[in-house]
Structure formats: structure tokens, C-alpha cells
Design an enzyme around this catalytic site. Structure first.
Site, PDB file in Angstrom:
ATOM      1  N   TYR A   1       0.792  -1.235   0.000  1.00 25.55           N
ATOM      2  CA  TYR A   1       0.000   0.000   0.000  1.00 25.55           C
ATOM      3  C   TYR A   1       0.822   1.280   0.000  1.00 25.55           C
ATOM      4  CZ  TYR A   1      -3.471  -3.515   1.232  1.00 25.55           C
ATOM      5  OH  TYR A   1      -4.279  -4.626   1.219  1.00 25.55           O
TER       6      TYR A   1
ATOM      7  N   HIS B   1      -7.218   0.233  -7.096  1.00 21.33           N
ATOM      8  CA  HIS B   1      -6.581  -0.458  -5.969  1.00 21.33           C
ATOM      9  C   HIS B   1      -5.111  -0.095  -5.936  1.00 21.33           C
ATOM     10  CE1 HIS B   1     -10.196  -2.696  -5.363  1.00 21.33           C
ATOM     11  NE2 HIS B   1     -10.232  -2.898  -6.671  1.00 21.33           N
TER      12      HIS B   1
HETATM   13  C1  DQA Z   1      -7.119  -2.733  -1.762  1.00 23.30           C
HETATM   14  C2  DQA Z   1      -7.007  -4.227  -2.012  1.00 23.30           C
HETATM   15  C3  DQA Z   1      -7.985  -5.011  -1.168  1.00 23.30           C
HETATM   16  O1  DQA Z   1      -7.838  -6.403  -1.410  1.00 23.30           O
HETATM   17  C4  DQA Z   1      -7.721  -4.761   0.301  1.00 23.30           C
HETATM   18  O2  DQA Z   1      -8.660  -5.450   1.098  1.00 23.30           O
HETATM   19  C5  DQA Z   1      -7.647  -3.323   0.637  1.00 23.30           C
HETATM   20  C6  DQA Z   1      -7.022  -2.390  -0.285  1.00 23.30           C
HETATM   21  C7  DQA Z   1      -6.021  -1.939  -2.483  1.00 23.30           C
HETATM   22  O3  DQA Z   1      -6.146  -0.719  -2.571  1.00 23.30           O
HETATM   23  O4  DQA Z   1      -5.034  -2.522  -2.928  1.00 23.30           O
HETATM   24  O5  DQA Z   1      -8.032  -2.921   1.739  1.00 23.30           O
HETATM   25  O6  DQA Z   1      -8.380  -2.281  -2.261  1.00 23.30           O
END
Ligand code: DQA
Length: 148
Positions: A22, A100
Site C-alpha cells: 500500500y 486499488h
Molecule cells: C485494496 C485491495 C484489497 O484487497 C484490500 O482489502 C484493501 C485495499 C487496495 O487498494 O489494494 O483494503 O483495495
């Protein structure tokens, strides 16, 4: 031109979540970067909203569905199983981009499927903040073309 940037569960914890997936930006920093670029791209308004409650996200989508020109949404884990968010997004007339931060297709099996992709115009994953900026540019172009 009005843009909304919506985030779902656990995304308020950016900056403290695994940086490998992230990155290191906080949600506030990410929202600021999107706001700046949104203004440059011609959006008069960039409404930012995050919640850890699924019903609140559904209600926010209802509230916005008729008054937006573009939406960027990262629902977090709800992406993978929330038919309620899917059905709410179906009501949005404006183009919606699903973003994402991490590359969900290269992670656990359960993250590989999104139940909202079919109601979004575009999905971008694995590009961190750049994915949001790419979504923004795409939406700005599409919105400008629609208004011509
Ligand atoms: C997410 C990916 C999802 O699988 C995860 O549960 C998240 C963040 C991403 O931004 O990569 O909370 O949406």
C-alpha cells in the site's frame, strides 16, 4: 465538473498498513494529491469520503449518484464480496473508475475477484497513487468529451 473520491474499510489506516502493498502515503496525503490534480484537470469539486461501515458507503453513493460527473472508488476488502456496493454503484450515471493501490491479481486468491468491476468503466490496480492520477486523467478526458 464534480468528482468524488470514495474509500472503504481500512483505508483510513494507510501509512500504517503493509507498505509493500500500500505504500507509505497516508489517506490524507493521497486525497490531497488527488485534489490538486483534480483542480488542474478542470474539476471544480473533489469530494473525499472514507468509511469503515458498508451501509455508510452505500448511503454516500446514493447521495451522490445523481449529482456527480465522475467517481473514483477503492472499496478495500468490500471489493471482493459486497453486492450491496455493486448494486449502489449501478445507480451512478457518471463514469466510475475502480482503483486499488496493490496489484490484487498477484495476491491471495480471494483478492483476485472484484464484484464491482462490471459496474465500473475502468479498473486500475497495482500502481499506488499513480493509479488514482491515471484514473483522474481518464475521467477528466471522458467527462470533457461528454460535455462537448
Ligand atoms: C485494496 C485491495 C484489497 O484487497 C484490500 O482489502 C484493501 C485495499 C487496495 O487498494 O489494494 O483494503 O483495495
Amino acid at each position: 465538473m464534480r468528482l468524488a473520491l470514495l474509500h472503504g474499510c481500512n483505508l483510513n489506516m494507510l501509512g500504517r498498513r503493509d507498505p509493500e502493498h500500500y505504500g507509505t502515503l497516508t489517506l490524507e496525503e493521497l486525497e490531497s494529491a488527488v485534489r490538486v490534480r483534480a483542480a488542474e484537470a478542470g474539476f471544480s469539486d473533489c469530494l473525499c469520503f472514507q468509511t469503515n461501515h458498508e451501509g455508510e458507503l452505500v448511503e454516500k453513493i446514493h447521495e451522490l449518484c445523481g449529482i456527480l460527473d465522475a467517481m473514483i472508488i477503492n472499496p478495500g476488502a468490500w471489493t471482493h464480496y459486497s453486492y450491496a456496493i455493486h448494486d449502489a454503484l449501478e445507480l451512478v450515471a457518471a463514469p466510475v473508475v475502480e482503483v486499488h493501490l496493490s496489484d490484487t491479481h498477484r495476491r491471495e486468491e480471494w483478492r483476485r475477484h472484484s464484484v464491482i468491476s462490471d459496474v465500473c468503466s475502468l479498473t486500475i490496480a497495482g500502481k499506488g497513487l499513480d493509479g488514482y492520477l491515471e484514473a483522474l486523467e481518464w475521467l477528466a478526458e471522458r467527462t470533457a468529451n461528454a460535455q462537448r
